[in-house]
Design a protein around this motif. Structure first.
Motif, PDB file in Angstrom:
ATOM      1  N   LEU A 112       0.822  -1.215   0.000  1.00 27.27           N
ATOM      2  CA  LEU A 112       0.000   0.000   0.000  1.00 27.27           C
ATOM      3  C   LEU A 112       0.855   1.265   0.000  1.00 27.27           C
ATOM      4  CD1 LEU A 112      -2.664  -1.066   2.656  1.00 27.27           C
ATOM      5  CD2 LEU A 112      -2.927  -1.060   0.166  1.00 27.27           C
ATOM      6  N   GLY A 113       2.177   1.103  -0.026  1.00 20.24           N
ATOM      7  CA  GLY A 113       3.055   2.260  -0.093  1.00 20.24           C
ATOM      8  C   GLY A 113       3.657   2.693   1.223  1.00 20.24           C
ATOM      9  N   TYR A 114       3.567   1.844   2.242  1.00 23.29           N
ATOM     10  CA  TYR A 114       4.148   2.151   3.550  1.00 23.29           C
ATOM     11  C   TYR A 114       5.439   1.344   3.730  1.00 23.29           C
ATOM     12  CZ  TYR A 114      -0.543   3.949   4.502  1.00 23.29           C
ATOM     13  OH  TYR A 114      -1.724   4.634   4.435  1.00 23.29           O
ATOM     14  N   ASP A 115       6.443   1.980   4.264  1.00 20.67           N
ATOM     15  CA  ASP A 115       7.703   1.273   4.516  1.00 20.67           C
ATOM     16  C   ASP A 115       8.305   1.809   5.802  1.00 20.67           C
ATOM     17  OD1 ASP A 115       9.868  -0.357   4.326  1.00 20.67           O
ATOM     18  OD2 ASP A 115      10.879   0.807   2.770  1.00 20.67           O
ATOM     19  N   LEU A 116       7.724   1.405   6.914  1.00 23.57           N
ATOM     20  CA  LEU A 116       8.199   1.867   8.208  1.00 23.57           C
ATOM     21  C   LEU A 116       9.450   1.096   8.616  1.00 23.57           C
ATOM     22  CD1 LEU A 116       5.247   2.931   8.107  1.00 23.57           C
ATOM     23  CD2 LEU A 116       5.201   2.687  10.588  1.00 23.57           C
ATOM     24  N   PRO A 117      10.357   1.730   9.370  1.00 23.37           N
ATOM     25  CA  PRO A 117      11.614   1.072   9.760  1.00 23.37           C
ATOM     26  C   PRO A 117      11.435   0.085  10.904  1.00 23.37           C
ATOM     27  CG  PRO A 117      11.543   3.287  10.664  1.00 23.37           C
ATOM     28  CD  PRO A 117      10.320   3.152   9.795  1.00 23.37           C
ATOM     29  N   LEU A 118      10.541  -0.862  10.693  1.00 23.92           N
ATOM     30  CA  LEU A 118      10.257  -1.896  11.684  1.00 23.92           C
ATOM     31  C   LEU A 118      11.269  -3.027  11.535  1.00 23.92           C
ATOM     32  CD1 LEU A 118       8.018  -2.990  13.760  1.00 23.92           C
ATOM     33  CD2 LEU A 118       7.053  -4.159  11.768  1.00 23.92           C
ATOM     34  N   PHE A 119      11.808  -3.511  12.656  1.00 27.12           N
ATOM     35  CA  PHE A 119      12.740  -4.638  12.592  1.00 27.12           C
ATOM     36  C   PHE A 119      12.459  -5.612  13.733  1.00 27.12           C
ATOM     37  CE2 PHE A 119      14.772  -1.328  15.092  1.00 27.12           C
ATOM     38  CZ  PHE A 119      15.354  -1.996  16.164  1.00 27.12           C
ATOM     39  N   PRO A 120      12.701  -6.904  13.516  1.00 28.48           N
ATOM     40  CA  PRO A 120      12.421  -7.906  14.544  1.00 28.48           C
ATOM     41  C   PRO A 120      13.615  -8.143  15.466  1.00 28.48           C
ATOM     42  CG  PRO A 120      12.994  -9.007  12.510  1.00 28.48           C
ATOM     43  CD  PRO A 120      13.108  -7.526  12.237  1.00 28.48           C
ATOM     44  N   MET A 121      13.311  -8.464  16.710  1.00 28.26           N
ATOM     45  CA  MET A 121      14.316  -8.925  17.670  1.00 28.26           C
ATOM     46  C   MET A 121      13.798 -10.229  18.267  1.00 28.26           C
ATOM     47  SD  MET A 121      16.909  -6.801  17.743  1.00 28.26           S
ATOM     48  CE  MET A 121      17.757  -6.732  19.314  1.00 28.26           C
ATOM     49  N   ARG A 122      14.591 -11.275  18.116  1.00 19.85           N
ATOM     50  CA  ARG A 122      14.132 -12.598  18.534  1.00 19.85           C
ATOM     51  C   ARG A 122      14.447 -12.869  19.994  1.00 19.85           C
ATOM     52  NH1 ARG A 122      15.732 -17.733  14.924  1.00 19.85           N
ATOM     53  NH2 ARG A 122      14.279 -16.666  13.513  1.00 19.85           N
ATOM     54  N   GLY A 123      13.568 -13.647  20.626  1.00 19.74           N
ATOM     55  CA  GLY A 123      13.808 -14.159  21.969  1.00 19.74           C
ATOM     56  C   GLY A 123      13.537 -15.655  22.007  1.00 19.74           C
TER      57      GLY A 123
END
Length: 416
Positions: A262-273
Motif C-alpha cells: 500500500l506504499g508504507y515502509d516503516l523502519p520496523l525490525f524484529p528482535m528474537r527471543g
C-alpha cells in the motif's frame, strides 16, 4: 462477510484492540494464522511491567560497543545478514539513542506505561482471569556493585511516578526465595507493583474468549492481501475474503509485509527471543520472576514450569533457530536454580516488533482513510496491549484519547 472493523493480529495488542472495539458497539472480526496468544505473546517473561519507564537505547559508548561486538554475550546477540538487511533502521536506532533524544522519548513512553496495570485490570475482570495474575512483583538481581548503586538511585528517582520498590540484601533475597543460590550476586531490587502472569498465552486467550462472549468473531487464516475498496477494505485470506469499514494492522513483526504493497515502509525490525521450560520441583520452586541484570535473562514460575527467557537476538524473522544464546543463559540459570528436566523437546523462539525510536506506532496510517496501525511495541507489547486497545477504540470512534498520541503517529517517519 462484512464487519465494521477487521483487526489483523491476535497477539496481546490485536486481541486488546478487538476487545475494546467490540465492547464499544463495533462489530469486529479478529484475524490471525494461529489462535490468539500463540506467537510473540506466548513467549515472554509474563510480566506486566508498571516499572518499565525506561527504553533500551542502542549502545553508544565505545566500551559497550566493544563488549557487544564479539557476539558472545548472553543479553544481546546478532547475525550479520540481519544487520545488513536492517542497517538503515539500526542507524536510525543509533541516532535516536542520543541522550537528549532518549530523555524526550522516555517522557512520551511513560504516558503509556502509567496506564498498563489499570487497563489490564479492566480486561482481567471482564475475562474472569484473576487466577492467572500475581501482584507481588518481580526481582532485579545484580552482580556488580556500581550497577546496583545506579539502579537503586534510579528506583528512588521514580518513586513520585507511583512505582514501588524495595532494596534487598542477599539475606533478604534468600528469605523470599530460599531455593535460590545467590552467591554470585551482591543485592537486588524488588519491584512490587508490577504483576506476574502465570501463563501469558492463556491470558490472551481469556481476553479473546471475553471478546467472543461480546459477539466478536475470530477467524484463523492467513491474510494474503489487503485492498482498499471504496470507503472500506477488502481482506483476502487463504480461506475467504472479508470486508470492513475500518481495518487495524496489529500483526507485530509481520505488519510491514502487509502494508508495504500500500506504499508504507516503516523502519520496523524484529528482535528474537527464546525460552525453555523446566519441570517445577520442591527444590526449584520460586515465588517471583528473577531477572539477572548482568547476564540479561529472566527465570520465573509459569503453569508450564520454570520458564527461562533470553535477552534479544538481532536476526531476520525467518532465520533458523540458533540455541547458542539460550544455552549460554542456561549455564548461569542452572547455577541459580536446579533445572534438570526440560518440558519441551525444543525451545520456543519468537520475534518482537521494534521501532528505531523505541516507541510503538499507534494511530491513523496516513495515506489511507479508515486504516489504523498498532505495532512496534518492542519488548512491551504484552504490557501495553490493553492501553493500546483503548487508544485505538477512542481514535476510531472519534473520542478524546487518554494520552497524547502524536509521539506514536506513523507519520513521524518521513517515508511512511
Amino acid at each position: 462477510m462484512r464487519y465494521e472493523v477487521i483487526v489483523i493480529g491476535a497477539g496481546m495488542v490485536g486481541t486488546s484492540i478487538a476487545w475494546h472495539l467490540q465492547s464499544h458497539n463495533s462489530q469486529v472480526l479478529l484475524l490471525d494464522k494461529k489462535p490468539p496468544g500463540s506467537e510473540t505473546s506466548y513467549g515472554n517473561a509474563g510480566l506486566i511491567q508498571r516499572e518499565a519507564i525506561h527504553v533500551h537505547p542502542f549502545p553508544r559508548h565505545l566500551a559497550e560497543l566493544i563488549r557487544v561486538l564479539p557476539n558472545q554475550n548472553t543479553d544481546i546477540r546478532y547475525r550479520w545478514p540481519a544487520v545488513f538487511r536492517y542497517h538503515q533502521a539500526l542507524l536510525k536506532y543509533w541516532q535516536f539513542s542520543a541522550p537528549s533524544s532518549v530523555q524526550q522519548i522516555e517522557k512520551e513512553w511513560q504516558t503509556l506505561i502509567e496506564h498498563c496495570t489499570s487497563e489490564h485490570q479492566e480486561m482481567i475482570t471482564a475475562a474472569g482471569a484473576e487466577d492467572l495474575i500475581r501482584r507481588d512483583g518481580w526481582i532485579e538481581m545484580h552482580r556488580d556493585e556500581n550497577k546496583l548503586k545506579a539502579a537503586i538511585l534510579g528506583a528512588e528517582n521514580v518513586l513520585q511516578q507511583g512505582i514501588e520498590h524495595k532494596v534487598l540484601s542477599i539475606t533478604q533475597l534468600k528469605e523470599l526465595e530460599p531455593n535460590g543460590n545467590f552467591d554470585d550476586f551482591i543485592g537486588a531490587i524488588h519491584w512490587s507493583n508490577s504483576w506476574q502472569v502465570s501463563n501469558p498465552g492463556a491470558l490472551v486467550k481469556a481476553y479473546a474468549k471475553s471478546f467472543q462472549e461480546k459477539d466478536g468473531a475470530i477467524g484463523e487464516c492467513t491474510v494474503k492481501e489487503i485492498r482498499p475498496e471504496g470507503d472500506g477494505w477488502q481482506v483476502i485470506t487463504d480461506l475467504d475474503t472479508f470486508y470492513s469499514d475500518d481495518l487495524v494492522i496489529a500483526a507485530g513483526p509481520w505488519s510491514n509485509q502487509l502494508i508495504k504493497p500500500l506504499g508504507y515502509d516503516l523502519p520496523l525490525f524484529p528482535m528474537r527471543g527464546y525460552h525453555q521450560h523446566f519441570e517445577t520441583t520442591p527444590q526449584n520452586t520460586v515465588n517471583h520472576s528473577l531477572v539477572d541484570m548482568d547476564k540479561g535473562f529472566v527465570m520465573g514460575p509459569m503453569q508450564q514450569g520454570i520458564r527461562v527467557t533470553t535477552g534479544a537476538e538481532m536476526t531476520t524473522i525467518d532465520a533458523p533457530k540458533n540455541f547458542d544464546q539460550l544455552n549460554a543463559v542456561l549455564a548461569f540459570a542452572k547455577n541459580i536454580l536446579p533445572l534438570n528436566q526440560k518440558v519441551e523437546t525444543e525451545a520456543w523462539a519468537g520475534s518482537r516488533p521494534c521501532m528505531p525510536d523505541m516507541k510503538p506506532v499507534i494511530g491513523a496510517a496516513g495515506k489511507h482513510s479508515n486504516l489504523w496501525f498498532a505495532f512496534g511495541h518492542g519488548h512491551q507489547g504484552f504490557t501495553l496491549g490493553p492501553i493500546t486497545g483503548r487508544i485505538i477504540e477512542e481514535l476510531l470512534h472519534n473520542k478524546p484519547t487518554v494520552v497524547d498520541i502524536e509521539p506514536f503517529d506513523a507519520q513521524r517517519f518521513s517515508n511512511a
